[in-house]
Design a protein around this motif. Sequence first.
Motif, PDB file in Angstrom:
ATOM      1  N   LEU A  16       0.842  -1.373  -0.221  1.00 28.71           N
ATOM      2  CA  LEU A  16      -0.031  -0.036  -0.014  1.00 28.71           C
ATOM      3  C   LEU A  16       0.899   1.266   0.015  1.00 28.71           C
ATOM      4  CD1 LEU A  16      -3.092  -0.720   2.293  1.00 28.71           C
ATOM      5  CD2 LEU A  16      -2.965  -0.843  -0.113  1.00 28.71           C
ATOM      6  N   ALA A  17       1.985   1.174   0.988  1.00 26.37           N
ATOM      7  CA  ALA A  17       2.701   2.393   0.701  1.00 26.37           C
ATOM      8  C   ALA A  17       3.459   2.745  -0.660  1.00 26.37           C
ATOM      9  CB  ALA A  17       3.992   2.187   1.884  1.00 26.37           C
ATOM     10  N   THR A  18       3.804   1.734  -1.345  1.00 21.95           N
ATOM     11  CA  THR A  18       4.613   1.699  -2.565  1.00 21.95           C
ATOM     12  C   THR A  18       3.439   2.164  -3.763  1.00 21.95           C
ATOM     13  OG1 THR A  18       6.070   0.425  -1.986  1.00 21.95           O
ATOM     14  CG2 THR A  18       5.842   0.899  -4.177  1.00 21.95           C
ATOM     15  N   ALA A  19       2.153   1.905  -3.224  1.00 24.21           N
ATOM     16  CA  ALA A  19       1.157   1.920  -4.275  1.00 24.21           C
ATOM     17  C   ALA A  19       0.745   3.435  -4.281  1.00 24.21           C
ATOM     18  CB  ALA A  19      -0.128   1.167  -4.057  1.00 24.21           C
ATOM     19  N   ASN A  20       0.743   4.072  -2.748  1.00 30.16           N
ATOM     20  CA  ASN A  20       0.542   5.419  -2.567  1.00 30.16           C
ATOM     21  C   ASN A  20       1.659   6.324  -3.087  1.00 30.16           C
ATOM     22  OD1 ASN A  20      -0.881   7.595  -0.935  1.00 30.16           O
ATOM     23  ND2 ASN A  20       1.053   7.778  -0.032  1.00 30.16           N
ATOM     24  N   LEU A  21       2.896   5.855  -3.064  1.00 27.56           N
ATOM     25  CA  LEU A  21       4.119   6.531  -3.607  1.00 27.56           C
ATOM     26  C   LEU A  21       3.891   6.692  -5.293  1.00 27.56           C
ATOM     27  CD1 LEU A  21       7.012   7.702  -3.617  1.00 27.56           C
ATOM     28  CD2 LEU A  21       7.788   5.244  -3.756  1.00 27.56           C
ATOM     29  N   ALA A  22       3.497   5.523  -5.869  1.00 23.91           N
ATOM     30  CA  ALA A  22       3.197   5.547  -7.274  1.00 23.91           C
ATOM     31  C   ALA A  22       2.140   6.639  -7.407  1.00 23.91           C
ATOM     32  CB  ALA A  22       2.988   4.282  -7.709  1.00 23.91           C
ATOM     33  N   LYS A  23       0.961   6.498  -7.034  1.00 18.85           N
ATOM     34  CA  LYS A  23      -0.289   7.476  -7.190  1.00 18.85           C
ATOM     35  C   LYS A  23       0.215   8.807  -7.049  1.00 18.85           C
ATOM     36  CE  LYS A  23      -4.939   8.011  -6.061  1.00 18.85           C
ATOM     37  NZ  LYS A  23      -4.881   9.504  -5.890  1.00 18.85           N
ATOM     38  N   SER A  24       0.918   9.015  -5.897  1.00 19.74           N
ATOM     39  CA  SER A  24       1.091  10.535  -5.449  1.00 19.74           C
ATOM     40  C   SER A  24       2.145  11.165  -6.448  1.00 19.74           C
ATOM     41  CB  SER A  24       1.690  10.520  -4.078  1.00 19.74           C
ATOM     42  OG  SER A  24       0.959  10.260  -2.992  1.00 19.74           O
ATOM     43  N   SER A  25       3.075  10.279  -6.993  1.00 22.08           N
ATOM     44  CA  SER A  25       4.013  10.712  -8.138  1.00 22.08           C
ATOM     45  C   SER A  25       3.693  10.678  -9.426  1.00 22.08           C
ATOM     46  CB  SER A  25       5.237  10.102  -7.620  1.00 22.08           C
ATOM     47  OG  SER A  25       5.734  10.046  -6.320  1.00 22.08           O
ATOM     48  N   ASN A  26       2.346  10.197  -9.701  1.00 22.64           N
ATOM     49  CA  ASN A  26       1.900  10.127 -11.013  1.00 22.64           C
ATOM     50  C   ASN A  26       2.848   9.042 -11.859  1.00 22.64           C
ATOM     51  OD1 ASN A  26      -0.023  10.442 -12.917  1.00 22.64           O
ATOM     52  ND2 ASN A  26       1.023  12.230 -13.736  1.00 22.64           N
ATOM     53  N   VAL A  27       3.343   8.112 -11.222  1.00 21.77           N
ATOM     54  CA  VAL A  27       4.150   6.886 -11.956  1.00 21.77           C
ATOM     55  C   VAL A  27       3.540   5.625 -11.687  1.00 21.77           C
ATOM     56  CG1 VAL A  27       6.194   8.210 -11.668  1.00 21.77           C
ATOM     57  CG2 VAL A  27       5.641   6.497 -10.315  1.00 21.77           C
ATOM     58  N   SER A  28       3.985   4.515 -12.613  1.00 22.02           N
ATOM     59  CA  SER A  28       3.490   3.303 -12.155  1.00 22.02           C
ATOM     60  C   SER A  28       4.667   2.462 -12.358  1.00 22.02           C
ATOM     61  CB  SER A  28       2.660   2.865 -13.556  1.00 22.02           C
ATOM     62  OG  SER A  28       3.419   2.886 -14.554  1.00 22.02           O
ATOM     63  N   PHE A  29       4.562   1.056 -11.364  1.00 16.78           N
ATOM     64  CA  PHE A  29       5.609   0.285 -11.186  1.00 16.78           C
ATOM     65  C   PHE A  29       4.848  -1.094 -11.623  1.00 16.78           C
ATOM     66  CE2 PHE A  29       6.657   3.138  -7.506  1.00 16.78           C
ATOM     67  CZ  PHE A  29       7.829   3.744  -8.111  1.00 16.78           C
ATOM     68  N   ASN A  30       5.807  -2.020 -12.057  1.00 18.91           N
ATOM     69  CA  ASN A  30       5.595  -3.407 -12.223  1.00 18.91           C
ATOM     70  C   ASN A  30       5.733  -4.112 -10.726  1.00 18.91           C
ATOM     71  OD1 ASN A  30       5.075  -5.964 -12.963  1.00 18.91           O
ATOM     72  ND2 ASN A  30       7.137  -6.349 -13.770  1.00 18.91           N
ATOM     73  N   LEU A  41      -7.769   5.220   1.529  1.00 14.25           N
ATOM     74  CA  LEU A  41      -6.520   5.167   0.712  1.00 14.25           C
ATOM     75  C   LEU A  41      -6.863   4.341  -0.323  1.00 14.25           C
ATOM     76  CD1 LEU A  41      -3.790   5.539  -0.102  1.00 14.25           C
ATOM     77  CD2 LEU A  41      -2.877   3.892   1.791  1.00 14.25           C
ATOM     78  N   ILE A  42      -7.268   2.872   0.120  1.00  7.79           N
ATOM     79  CA  ILE A  42      -7.512   1.659  -0.723  1.00  7.79           C
ATOM     80  C   ILE A  42      -8.577   2.218  -1.873  1.00  7.79           C
ATOM     81  CG2 ILE A  42      -8.485  -0.462  -0.961  1.00  7.79           C
ATOM     82  CD1 ILE A  42      -7.187  -0.851   1.993  1.00  7.79           C
ATOM     83  N   GLN A  43      -9.440   2.728  -1.410  1.00  9.20           N
ATOM     84  CA  GLN A  43     -10.514   3.462  -2.417  1.00  9.20           C
ATOM     85  C   GLN A  43     -10.097   4.233  -3.526  1.00  9.20           C
ATOM     86  OE1 GLN A  43     -14.073   5.040  -0.704  1.00  9.20           O
ATOM     87  NE2 GLN A  43     -15.247   4.476  -2.591  1.00  9.20           N
ATOM     88  N   SER A  44      -9.007   5.099  -2.713  1.00  7.57           N
ATOM     89  CA  SER A  44      -8.234   6.149  -4.046  1.00  7.57           C
ATOM     90  C   SER A  44      -7.548   5.510  -4.988  1.00  7.57           C
ATOM     91  CB  SER A  44      -7.728   7.110  -2.860  1.00  7.57           C
ATOM     92  OG  SER A  44      -6.609   6.820  -2.467  1.00  7.57           O
ATOM     93  N   LEU A  45      -6.872   4.381  -4.529  1.00  5.99           N
ATOM     94  CA  LEU A  45      -6.147   3.550  -5.388  1.00  5.99           C
ATOM     95  C   LEU A  45      -6.842   2.723  -6.236  1.00  5.99           C
ATOM     96  CD1 LEU A  45      -3.287   2.600  -2.608  1.00  5.99           C
ATOM     97  CD2 LEU A  45      -3.164   4.368  -4.372  1.00  5.99           C
ATOM     98  N   GLY A  46      -8.129   2.774  -6.233  1.00  8.28           N
ATOM     99  CA  GLY A  46      -8.914   1.936  -7.377  1.00  8.28           C
ATOM    100  C   GLY A  46      -8.581   0.288  -6.786  1.00  8.28           C
ATOM    101  N   LEU A  47      -8.371  -0.194  -5.320  1.00 10.36           N
ATOM    102  CA  LEU A  47      -8.416  -1.373  -5.140  1.00 10.36           C
ATOM    103  C   LEU A  47      -9.622  -1.775  -4.219  1.00 10.36           C
ATOM    104  CD1 LEU A  47      -4.502  -1.066  -4.237  1.00 10.36           C
ATOM    105  CD2 LEU A  47      -5.497  -2.200  -6.372  1.00 10.36           C
ATOM    106  N   LEU A  48     -10.400  -0.927  -3.844  1.00  9.68           N
ATOM    107  CA  LEU A  48     -11.587  -1.279  -2.886  1.00  9.68           C
ATOM    108  C   LEU A  48     -12.231  -2.326  -3.526  1.00  9.68           C
ATOM    109  CD1 LEU A  48     -12.892  -0.655  -0.136  1.00  9.68           C
ATOM    110  CD2 LEU A  48     -14.401   0.889  -1.476  1.00  9.68           C
ATOM    111  N   LYS A  49     -12.403  -3.546  -2.524  1.00 11.59           N
ATOM    112  CA  LYS A  49     -13.345  -4.563  -2.804  1.00 11.59           C
ATOM    113  C   LYS A  49     -14.294  -4.842  -1.670  1.00 11.59           C
ATOM    114  CE  LYS A  49     -10.231  -7.427  -5.927  1.00 11.59           C
ATOM    115  NZ  LYS A  49      -9.674  -8.736  -6.022  1.00 11.59           N
ATOM    116  N   THR A  50     -15.560  -5.279  -1.907  1.00  9.94           N
ATOM    117  CA  THR A  50     -16.326  -5.513  -0.737  1.00  9.94           C
ATOM    118  C   THR A  50     -16.919  -6.996  -0.821  1.00  9.94           C
ATOM    119  OG1 THR A  50     -18.279  -4.475  -2.015  1.00  9.94           O
ATOM    120  CG2 THR A  50     -16.878  -2.905  -0.439  1.00  9.94           C
TER     121      THR A  50
END
Length: 317
Positions: A163-177, A306-315
């Motif tokens: 989650l921390a790295t996903a947040n880093l990617a989103k905040s910096s407008n980059v993508s990782f594999n 945070l999870i919702q903002s990353l598009g990862l939210l599941k219910t």
Amino acid sequence: MSFKKILFVPLLAAICGSAAAQTYPSRPVELIVPYSAGGSVDVMARAFGRELSEILSTQVVINNRDGAGGTIGVAAVASARADGYTVLFSPSSPLTQAPFLMGRLPYQPDSITPICQIFENPFVIAVRKDSPIASVKELLEQARQQPGKLSYGHAGPGSVPHLATANLAKSSNVSFNEIAFRGDAQVIPQLLGGHIDFGALGVSSVVGKDLRILAVYGDKRLPGLPEVPAITEFGIKHAVIARNGLYVSQGVPQAARDRLQQACRAATEKAEFQKAAGQLYQQVNYLDSATFASRLASDNETNRALIQSLGLLKTGN
């Protein structure tokens, strides 16, 4: 029923309750660790277990029940007999993150009762010492030039480093594999072998290996690594706190929970445990049951957002 009998019943219950409080524990306690042996959580659990065994005057048996981001081990505790003899030693992520990432779980989060917070586990961004990437700035610049190419390993979906790295990617407008593993012990060989570009890892898994730490996921530098910048120094909000503590299943008698909480506090104050934590760069931070529960509730809301903002939210639960 006579007046004497009416008085006798609650009196007997009080006596039995008092006796139970004095006799717990009367047999070995199983400490379930929901992650693989050899990782930072497991090492801390064993150091803590030694102190807990001495304080409770009983054997404490470590049982690694890893898999599915920690949820397998948590499910084992949730379904255990509610007598205080099956105790969970775990990060909070299976309770405050997994419900939003996995949707359907083999337990309800409220089926687990927090006993105490023991420590907070710092996570870091690390590369090989021979990596051409020498800083977070360079890492992000390369990620912008080659979107989705830089690969990194983490300890599983919904883990704090993920989650921390996903947040880093989103905040910096980059993508990782991103590549998920079962724990740090599986990530390290892949990183050292050059199969991935960087790792999001527990600091204790990195120190002493042929790796270079680029940043700490936190809002301040670690006392043991003062030269390593905190992620907030790059304008990235520190989003996830890795709380680690003790839990039991819902319904465990108050007397047993109180005894475990007292023992937890005593164990965190032991010089031997603090020394072991220091060697692993872990931050001992005891919180009682009520305070720990309050912090977990707050983390729950933060993580969901945070999870919702990353598009990862599941219910689903």
